[in-house]
Write a protein that holds these residues in place. Structure first.
Motif, PDB file in Angstrom:
ATOM      1  N   GLN A  43       0.882  -1.164   0.000  1.00 40.08           N
ATOM      2  CA  GLN A  43       0.000   0.000   0.000  1.00 40.08           C
ATOM      3  C   GLN A  43       0.921   1.216   0.000  1.00 40.08           C
ATOM      4  N   SER A  44       1.007   1.901  -1.132  1.00 38.99           N
ATOM      5  CA  SER A  44       1.977   2.989  -1.284  1.00 38.99           C
ATOM      6  C   SER A  44       1.662   4.197  -0.422  1.00 38.99           C
ATOM      7  N   SER A  45       0.381   4.557  -0.321  1.00 39.32           N
ATOM      8  CA  SER A  45       0.007   5.729   0.470  1.00 39.32           C
ATOM      9  C   SER A  45      -1.318   5.445   1.173  1.00 39.32           C
ATOM     10  N   THR A  46      -1.745   6.392   1.989  1.00 40.83           N
ATOM     11  CA  THR A  46      -2.993   6.195   2.734  1.00 40.83           C
ATOM     12  C   THR A  46      -4.203   6.177   1.808  1.00 40.83           C
ATOM     13  N   GLN A  47      -4.104   6.756   0.615  1.00 44.91           N
ATOM     14  CA  GLN A  47      -5.222   6.768  -0.319  1.00 44.91           C
ATOM     15  C   GLN A  47      -5.337   5.491  -1.135  1.00 44.91           C
ATOM     16  N   VAL A  96       3.351  -5.361   7.646  1.00 43.78           N
ATOM     17  CA  VAL A  96       4.517  -4.631   8.123  1.00 43.78           C
ATOM     18  C   VAL A  96       4.315  -3.151   7.808  1.00 43.78           C
ATOM     19  N   THR A  97       4.620  -2.292   8.778  1.00 42.47           N
ATOM     20  CA  THR A  97       4.475  -0.846   8.561  1.00 42.47           C
ATOM     21  C   THR A  97       5.810  -0.127   8.500  1.00 42.47           C
ATOM     22  N   THR A  98       6.907  -0.822   8.653  1.00 39.78           N
ATOM     23  CA  THR A  98       8.223  -0.168   8.683  1.00 39.78           C
ATOM     24  C   THR A  98       8.996  -0.350   7.387  1.00 39.78           C
ATOM     25  N   THR A  99       8.319  -0.618   6.287  1.00 44.04           N
ATOM     26  CA  THR A  99       8.988  -0.846   5.014  1.00 44.04           C
ATOM     27  C   THR A  99       9.123   0.471   4.258  1.00 44.04           C
ATOM     28  N   SER A 100      10.303   0.739   3.724  1.00 42.47           N
ATOM     29  CA  SER A 100      10.482   1.969   2.950  1.00 42.47           C
ATOM     30  C   SER A 100       9.772   1.838   1.606  1.00 42.47           C
ATOM     31  N   GLY A 101       9.093   2.891   1.186  1.00 40.58           N
ATOM     32  CA  GLY A 101       8.372   2.883  -0.082  1.00 40.58           C
ATOM     33  C   GLY A 101       6.940   2.412   0.033  1.00 40.58           C
ATOM     34  N   CYS A 102       6.565   1.860   1.176  1.00 38.08           N
ATOM     35  CA  CYS A 102       5.202   1.372   1.392  1.00 38.08           C
ATOM     36  C   CYS A 102       4.666   1.949   2.695  1.00 38.08           C
ATOM     37  N   TYR A 103       3.417   2.366   2.651  1.00 41.84           N
ATOM     38  CA  TYR A 103       2.754   2.801   3.876  1.00 41.84           C
ATOM     39  C   TYR A 103       2.517   1.577   4.758  1.00 41.84           C
ATOM     40  N   ARG A 104       1.959   0.529   4.158  1.00 38.77           N
ATOM     41  CA  ARG A 104       1.813  -0.785   4.795  1.00 38.77           C
ATOM     42  C   ARG A 104       2.131  -1.840   3.753  1.00 38.77           C
ATOM     43  N   GLN A 105       2.662  -2.969   4.198  1.00 41.40           N
ATOM     44  CA  GLN A 105       2.999  -4.046   3.278  1.00 41.40           C
ATOM     45  C   GLN A 105       2.593  -5.381   3.881  1.00 41.40           C
ATOM     46  N   ALA A 106       1.906  -6.184   3.085  1.00 40.41           N
ATOM     47  CA  ALA A 106       1.584  -7.553   3.480  1.00 40.41           C
ATOM     48  C   ALA A 106       2.672  -8.461   2.921  1.00 40.41           C
ATOM     49  N   VAL A 107       3.235  -9.307   3.774  1.00 39.87           N
ATOM     50  CA  VAL A 107       4.332 -10.187   3.370  1.00 39.87           C
ATOM     51  C   VAL A 107       3.995 -11.607   3.805  1.00 39.87           C
ATOM     52  N   CYS A 108       4.146 -12.555   2.880  1.00 40.10           N
ATOM     53  CA  CYS A 108       4.008 -13.978   3.203  1.00 40.10           C
ATOM     54  C   CYS A 108       5.297 -14.681   2.808  1.00 40.10           C
ATOM     55  N   GLN A 109       5.776 -15.569   3.696  1.00 40.07           N
ATOM     56  CA  GLN A 109       7.006 -16.309   3.445  1.00 40.07           C
ATOM     57  C   GLN A 109       6.751 -17.798   3.648  1.00 40.07           C
ATOM     58  N   GLY A 110       7.428 -18.588   2.828  1.00 39.15           N
ATOM     59  CA  GLY A 110       7.263 -20.031   2.930  1.00 39.15           C
ATOM     60  C   GLY A 110       8.359 -20.758   2.184  1.00 39.15           C
ATOM     61  N   SER A 111       8.226 -22.085   2.155  1.00 35.40           N
ATOM     62  CA  SER A 111       9.164 -22.939   1.438  1.00 35.40           C
ATOM     63  C   SER A 111       8.460 -23.594   0.272  1.00 35.40           C
ATOM     64  N   ALA A 112       9.055 -23.497  -0.918  1.00 33.80           N
ATOM     65  CA  ALA A 112       8.500 -24.147  -2.107  1.00 33.80           C
ATOM     66  C   ALA A 112       8.865 -25.623  -2.051  1.00 33.80           C
ATOM     67  N   LEU A 113       7.873 -26.474  -2.271  1.00 35.60           N
ATOM     68  CA  LEU A 113       8.071 -27.920  -2.181  1.00 35.60           C
ATOM     69  C   LEU A 113       7.597 -28.614  -3.442  1.00 35.60           C
ATOM     70  N   LYS A 114       8.256 -29.689  -3.782  1.00 33.73           N
ATOM     71  CA  LYS A 114       7.821 -30.583  -4.853  1.00 33.73           C
ATOM     72  C   LYS A 114       7.423 -31.879  -4.182  1.00 33.73           C
ATOM     73  N   THR A 115       6.107 -32.109  -4.079  1.00 35.88           N
ATOM     74  CA  THR A 115       5.625 -33.320  -3.418  1.00 35.88           C
ATOM     75  C   THR A 115       5.273 -34.360  -4.466  1.00 35.88           C
ATOM     76  N   THR A 116       5.396 -35.631  -4.077  1.00 37.79           N
ATOM     77  CA  THR A 116       4.951 -36.716  -4.934  1.00 37.79           C
ATOM     78  C   THR A 116       3.678 -37.289  -4.351  1.00 37.79           C
ATOM     79  N   LYS A 117       2.766 -37.636  -5.215  1.00 39.00           N
ATOM     80  CA  LYS A 117       1.442 -38.057  -4.757  1.00 39.00           C
ATOM     81  C   LYS A 117       1.313 -39.526  -4.578  1.00 39.00           C
TER      82      LYS A 117
END
Length: 133
Positions: free
Chosen positions: A75-79, A112-133
């Motif tokens: 979210q770049s700005s409050t608007q 997160v609200t302490t990111t430069s360039g963003c008023y607010r930022q949503a961040v998701c982190q994870g591990s990419a997996l290749k599963t066998t069925k």
């Protein structure tokens, strides 16, 4: 003397009416064969990437870890529209699919609200997996 401006006006109006525009040209696709019908295909969708929130769900499945992935929504700005965790999660899935993963083990999602360039930022982190069925 009054006749001169009237004659010039009449001359300009007739000059515009004599001007003919060229016939419209039908546009054709650049890379199609002549005479072949043009069908537009929808853009291919990325393969489905499952999200696992609990590592215990992966105990019975063999998998290979392909690396860390993350997704963001800024979210770049409050608007602007607010940062969305669902958008960040979807972007993380798309990045995992480019790594040929079919699953993601989600580590965390946060705003997160302490990111430069963003008023607010949503961040998701994870591990990419290749599963066998």
């Amino acid at each position: 003397m009054r006749a001169l401006p009237l004659c010039l006006l009449a001359l300009m109006l007739t000059g515009c009416s004599l001007h003919k525009s060229p016939a419209p040209v039908k546009s054709r696709p650049l890379f199609s064969q002549p005479g072949s019908p043009v069908h537009s295909k929808p853009a291919p969708r990325p393969p489905q990437v499952a999200i696992y929130t609990d590592a215990a769900d992966l105990v019975s499945k063999p998998f290979r870890d392909l690396g860390e992935v993350s997704g963001e929504d800024c979210q770049s700005s409050t608007q602007d529209s607010p940062a969305n965790i669902n958008t960040a999660r979807k972007r993380m899935q798309i990045r995992a699919s480019t790594m040929k993963a079919n699953a993601v083990l989600l580590h965390k999602c946060e705003i997160v609200t302490t990111t430069s360039g963003c008023y607010r930022q949503a961040v998701c982190q994870g591990s990419a997996l290749k599963t066998t069925k």
